[in-house]
Write a protein that holds these residues in place. Structure first.
Motif, PDB file in Angstrom:
ATOM      1  N   PRO A   1       3.472  -9.702  -5.180  1.00  0.00           N
ATOM      2  CA  PRO A   1       2.063  -9.538  -5.250  1.00  0.00           C
ATOM      3  C   PRO A   1       2.141  -8.678  -3.881  1.00  0.00           C
ATOM      4  CG  PRO A   1       2.358 -12.066  -5.172  1.00  0.00           C
ATOM      5  CD  PRO A   1       3.115 -11.083  -5.025  1.00  0.00           C
ATOM      6  N   ASP A   2       2.498  -8.673  -2.604  1.00  0.00           N
ATOM      7  CA  ASP A   2       2.652  -7.484  -1.856  1.00  0.00           C
ATOM      8  C   ASP A   2       3.181  -5.995  -2.709  1.00  0.00           C
ATOM      9  OD1 ASP A   2       1.393  -9.369  -0.308  1.00  0.00           O
ATOM     10  OD2 ASP A   2       3.366  -9.881   1.285  1.00  0.00           O
ATOM     11  N   GLU A   3       4.051  -5.727  -3.169  1.00  0.00           N
ATOM     12  CA  GLU A   3       4.778  -5.199  -3.747  1.00  0.00           C
ATOM     13  C   GLU A   3       3.936  -4.306  -4.966  1.00  0.00           C
ATOM     14  OE1 GLU A   3       9.512  -6.134  -3.094  1.00  0.00           O
ATOM     15  OE2 GLU A   3       8.037  -6.903  -5.108  1.00  0.00           O
ATOM     16  N   HIS A   4       3.464  -5.438  -5.808  1.00  0.00           N
ATOM     17  CA  HIS A   4       2.258  -4.358  -6.498  1.00  0.00           C
ATOM     18  C   HIS A   4       1.440  -4.071  -5.662  1.00  0.00           C
ATOM     19  CE1 HIS A   4       0.124  -6.389 -10.724  1.00  0.00           C
ATOM     20  NE2 HIS A   4       0.182  -4.608 -10.048  1.00  0.00           N
ATOM     21  N   ALA A   5       0.333  -4.781  -5.130  1.00  0.00           N
ATOM     22  CA  ALA A   5      -0.552  -4.139  -4.150  1.00  0.00           C
ATOM     23  C   ALA A   5      -0.141  -2.652  -4.175  1.00  0.00           C
ATOM     24  CB  ALA A   5      -0.819  -4.591  -2.942  1.00  0.00           C
ATOM     25  N   PHE A   6       1.040  -2.911  -2.860  1.00  0.00           N
ATOM     26  CA  PHE A   6       1.408  -1.329  -2.113  1.00  0.00           C
ATOM     27  C   PHE A   6       1.864  -0.223  -3.523  1.00  0.00           C
ATOM     28  CE2 PHE A   6       5.315   1.586  -1.404  1.00  0.00           C
ATOM     29  CZ  PHE A   6       5.343   1.873  -0.580  1.00  0.00           C
ATOM     30  N   LEU A   7       2.475  -1.068  -4.682  1.00  0.00           N
ATOM     31  CA  LEU A   7       2.400   0.270  -5.780  1.00  0.00           C
ATOM     32  C   LEU A   7       0.928   0.645  -6.379  1.00  0.00           C
ATOM     33  CD1 LEU A   7       4.142   1.575  -7.953  1.00  0.00           C
ATOM     34  CD2 LEU A   7       3.595  -0.341  -9.730  1.00  0.00           C
ATOM     35  N   ARG A   8       0.469  -0.147  -6.466  1.00  0.00           N
ATOM     36  CA  ARG A   8      -1.259   0.111  -7.082  1.00  0.00           C
ATOM     37  C   ARG A   8      -1.953   1.182  -5.557  1.00  0.00           C
ATOM     38  NH1 ARG A   8      -5.880  -2.939  -9.247  1.00  0.00           N
ATOM     39  NH2 ARG A   8      -4.160  -3.464 -11.227  1.00  0.00           N
ATOM     40  N   ASN A   9      -1.621   1.335  -4.529  1.00  0.00           N
ATOM     41  CA  ASN A   9      -2.338   1.502  -3.640  1.00  0.00           C
ATOM     42  C   ASN A   9      -1.361   2.550  -3.686  1.00  0.00           C
ATOM     43  OD1 ASN A   9      -3.503  -0.222  -2.554  1.00  0.00           O
ATOM     44  ND2 ASN A   9      -2.276  -0.581  -0.800  1.00  0.00           N
ATOM     45  N   ILE A  10      -0.018   3.109  -3.749  1.00  0.00           N
ATOM     46  CA  ILE A  10       0.977   4.847  -4.112  1.00  0.00           C
ATOM     47  C   ILE A  10       0.585   5.459  -4.672  1.00  0.00           C
ATOM     48  CG2 ILE A  10       2.138   4.147  -1.670  1.00  0.00           C
ATOM     49  CD1 ILE A  10       4.465   3.640  -3.992  1.00  0.00           C
ATOM     50  N   SER A  11       0.018   4.348  -5.579  1.00  0.00           N
ATOM     51  CA  SER A  11      -0.518   5.183  -7.301  1.00  0.00           C
ATOM     52  C   SER A  11      -1.393   5.927  -7.694  1.00  0.00           C
ATOM     53  CB  SER A  11      -0.217   4.353  -8.499  1.00  0.00           C
ATOM     54  OG  SER A  11       0.777   3.442  -8.905  1.00  0.00           O
ATOM     55  N   HIS A  12      -2.633   5.661  -6.164  1.00  0.00           N
ATOM     56  CA  HIS A  12      -3.578   6.166  -6.485  1.00  0.00           C
ATOM     57  C   HIS A  12      -3.754   6.913  -5.467  1.00  0.00           C
ATOM     58  CE1 HIS A  12      -6.183   1.359  -7.234  1.00  0.00           C
ATOM     59  NE2 HIS A  12      -5.712   2.370  -8.493  1.00  0.00           N
ATOM     60  N   GLY A  13      -2.912   7.392  -4.616  1.00  0.00           N
ATOM     61  CA  GLY A  13      -2.656   8.275  -3.867  1.00  0.00           C
ATOM     62  C   GLY A  13      -2.358   9.395  -4.901  1.00  0.00           C
ATOM     63  N   ARG A  14      -1.185   9.119  -5.423  1.00  0.00           N
ATOM     64  CA  ARG A  14      -0.993  10.366  -6.699  1.00  0.00           C
ATOM     65  C   ARG A  14      -2.791  10.939  -7.397  1.00  0.00           C
ATOM     66  NH1 ARG A  14       2.627  12.212  -5.518  1.00  0.00           N
ATOM     67  NH2 ARG A  14       2.620  13.646  -7.250  1.00  0.00           N
ATOM     68  N   ARG A  15      -3.481  10.476  -7.015  1.00  0.00           N
ATOM     69  CA  ARG A  15      -5.294  10.553  -8.793  1.00  0.00           C
ATOM     70  C   ARG A  15      -5.710  11.967  -6.831  1.00  0.00           C
ATOM     71  NH1 ARG A  15      -6.979   4.744 -10.403  1.00  0.00           N
ATOM     72  NH2 ARG A  15      -4.994   4.222 -11.279  1.00  0.00           N
ATOM     73  N   GLY A  16      -5.400  11.475  -5.696  1.00  0.00           N
ATOM     74  CA  GLY A  16      -5.339  12.778  -5.052  1.00  0.00           C
ATOM     75  C   GLY A  16      -4.520  13.107  -3.804  1.00  0.00           C
ATOM     76  N   ALA A  17      -4.562  13.336  -2.687  1.00  0.00           N
ATOM     77  CA  ALA A  17      -3.672  13.984  -1.738  1.00  0.00           C
ATOM     78  C   ALA A  17      -3.046  12.822  -1.212  1.00  0.00           C
ATOM     79  CB  ALA A  17      -4.179  15.329  -0.952  1.00  0.00           C
ATOM     80  N   HIS A  18      -1.906  12.592  -0.936  1.00  0.00           N
ATOM     81  CA  HIS A  18      -1.563  11.422  -0.825  1.00  0.00           C
ATOM     82  C   HIS A  18      -1.196  11.703   0.964  1.00  0.00           C
ATOM     83  CE1 HIS A  18       0.459   7.288   0.466  1.00  0.00           C
ATOM     84  NE2 HIS A  18       1.571   8.123  -0.346  1.00  0.00           N
ATOM     85  N   THR A  19       0.201  12.361   0.015  1.00  0.00           N
ATOM     86  CA  THR A  19       1.071  12.722   1.472  1.00  0.00           C
ATOM     87  C   THR A  19       0.334  13.364   2.554  1.00  0.00           C
ATOM     88  OG1 THR A  19       3.313  13.172  -0.327  1.00  0.00           O
ATOM     89  CG2 THR A  19       3.203  13.604   1.638  1.00  0.00           C
ATOM     90  N   GLU A  20       1.050  13.195   3.830  1.00  0.00           N
ATOM     91  CA  GLU A  20       0.238  13.192   5.395  1.00  0.00           C
ATOM     92  C   GLU A  20       1.978  14.870   5.666  1.00  0.00           C
ATOM     93  OE1 GLU A  20      -2.771  13.108   6.568  1.00  0.00           O
ATOM     94  OE2 GLU A  20      -3.186  11.846   4.811  1.00  0.00           O
ATOM     95  N   VAL A  21       0.703  15.152   6.149  1.00  0.00           N
ATOM     96  CA  VAL A  21       2.154  16.009   7.201  1.00  0.00           C
ATOM     97  C   VAL A  21       1.557  15.358   8.639  1.00  0.00           C
ATOM     98  CG1 VAL A  21       1.845  18.525   8.170  1.00  0.00           C
ATOM     99  CG2 VAL A  21       0.888  18.545   5.875  1.00  0.00           C
ATOM    100  N   CYS A  22       3.227  15.301   8.112  1.00  0.00           N
ATOM    101  CA  CYS A  22       3.244  14.836   9.950  1.00  0.00           C
ATOM    102  C   CYS A  22       3.223  15.693  11.593  1.00  0.00           C
ATOM    103  CB  CYS A  22       5.456  14.490   9.925  1.00  0.00           C
ATOM    104  SG  CYS A  22       5.954  13.203   8.795  1.00  0.00           S
ATOM    105  N   ASP A  23       2.943  16.724  11.159  1.00  0.00           N
ATOM    106  CA  ASP A  23       2.680  17.068  12.467  1.00  0.00           C
ATOM    107  C   ASP A  23       1.424  17.210  12.799  1.00  0.00           C
ATOM    108  OD1 ASP A  23       5.056  18.358  13.195  1.00  0.00           O
ATOM    109  OD2 ASP A  23       4.875  19.735  12.329  1.00  0.00           O
ATOM    110  N   ALA A  24       0.522  16.642  11.945  1.00  0.00           N
ATOM    111  CA  ALA A  24      -0.805  16.343  12.233  1.00  0.00           C
ATOM    112  C   ALA A  24      -1.579  15.396  12.397  1.00  0.00           C
ATOM    113  CB  ALA A  24      -1.875  16.381  10.015  1.00  0.00           C
ATOM    114  N   GLY A  25      -2.496  15.090  14.163  1.00  0.00           N
ATOM    115  CA  GLY A  25      -3.516  14.418  14.081  1.00  0.00           C
ATOM    116  C   GLY A  25      -3.209  13.074  13.451  1.00  0.00           C
ATOM    117  N   ALA A  26      -3.663  12.292  14.176  1.00  0.00           N
ATOM    118  CA  ALA A  26      -4.744  10.913  13.088  1.00  0.00           C
ATOM    119  C   ALA A  26      -5.852  10.470  13.943  1.00  0.00           C
ATOM    120  CB  ALA A  26      -3.184   9.631  13.120  1.00  0.00           C
TER     121      ALA A  26
END
Length: 287
Positions: A81-106
């Protein structure tokens, strides 16, 4: 540091490699398997999608992946279940800009509601408790935490993070007799936060920093484990009173996205309960 890695590719590859084709009833075929685990063709067949489409998903080239397809892939890969939720989260991220720039502030840390601060104070020297934020940031705590764990009041804000303390603090391994298991759980829990809108920027910042600063963190991160930490046992080797065996419970706070209240308790009459009382006696005596 560039960009944080695209999570979907290494995750799906790792999950494919973890499965045994024979146990799933898949035929060996001709010129069978040069790599461990399932092939892309196997996953596509089990999920009921074309090999080309699954390949694009795994390579991070597919956009607007439907929940139905995500669920089919999760079933094919026997995800928890945890892996399934993670896959859904990162797959949703593919619908927008998922990857963050490491040098950017949080951005700034979220604030803890006054009512939660009152709750921590009410627990006083009886129940060690802390409020975690996105990326395992430590947002608030009560006084007894500093007596059984790290002296959080003495740390600069940049160091007030559970994952950073686990991998970068010089006393972490001495304090945690189960350091390897706790380190693995910390990383698996941190990965579970990837892709959540309320957590994303801060999680990516913490991951980027630790991948750069800790070889041990990089090792555990590359394992691709995903597990939420909601309850369990935590052992602490205290320099004054010896071993503490605590039960922790982590409560998500629905009105405070990304925040969790974590409490640590010991059974009444147990050696750890007696040791906790010993650690609070100096404060009681000077009150």
């Amino acid at each position: 540091m560039g960009h944080a890695e695209d999570e979907i590719t290494p995750f799906l590859k790792a999950r494919r490699a973890a499965l045994d084709a024979a146990s799933l009833g898949l035929p060996d075929g001709l010129a069978r398997r040069r790599v461990r685990g399932l092939r892309r063709e196997d996953v596509a067949r089990l999920a009921g999608v074309s090999v080309d489409y699954y390949t694009r998903i795994e390579q991070g080239r597919a956009h607007a992946v439907s929940d139905a397809v995500v669920d089919a892939i999760a079933r094919a890969l026997r995800l928890t279940p945890d892996e399934h939720a993670f896959l859904r989260n990162i797959s949703h991220g593919r619908r927008g800009a998922h990857t963050e720039v490491c040098d950017a502030g949080a951005g700034p840390r979220p604030r803890v509601r006054p009512q939660l601060l009152e709750l921590l104070e009410a627990m006083g020297d009886t129940v060690p408790a802390v409020v975690y934020g996105p990326g395992t940031d430590l947002l608030a705590w009560n006084t007894i935490i500093g007596r059984i764990w790290f002296d959080l009041d003495a740390l600069p804000e940049a160091e007030l993070n559970g994952a950073r303390l686990m991998f970068l603090h010089p006393d972490a391994k001495a304090l945690h007799p189960d350091w390897e298991a706790e380190a693995e759980e910390t990383v698996a829990s941190l990965r579970a936060q990837i892709g959540r809108r309320e957590d994303e920027a801060r999680v990516q910042r913490v991951v980027c920093d630790l991948r750069e600063q800790s070889e041990e963190f990089r090792h555990y991160w590359d394992v691709q484990a995903v597990r939420e930490r909601t309850q369990g046992i935590k052992r602490i080797l205290h320099p004054q009173v010896g071993e503490l065996v605590l039960t922790y419970e982590a409560f998500s706070l629905p009105t405070d996205p990304g925040q969790r209240l974590c409490t640590y308790t010991a059974p009444k009459g147990s050696p750890t309960a007696a040791k906790l009382r010993t650690l609070t006696e100096p404060a009681t005596a000077t009150a």
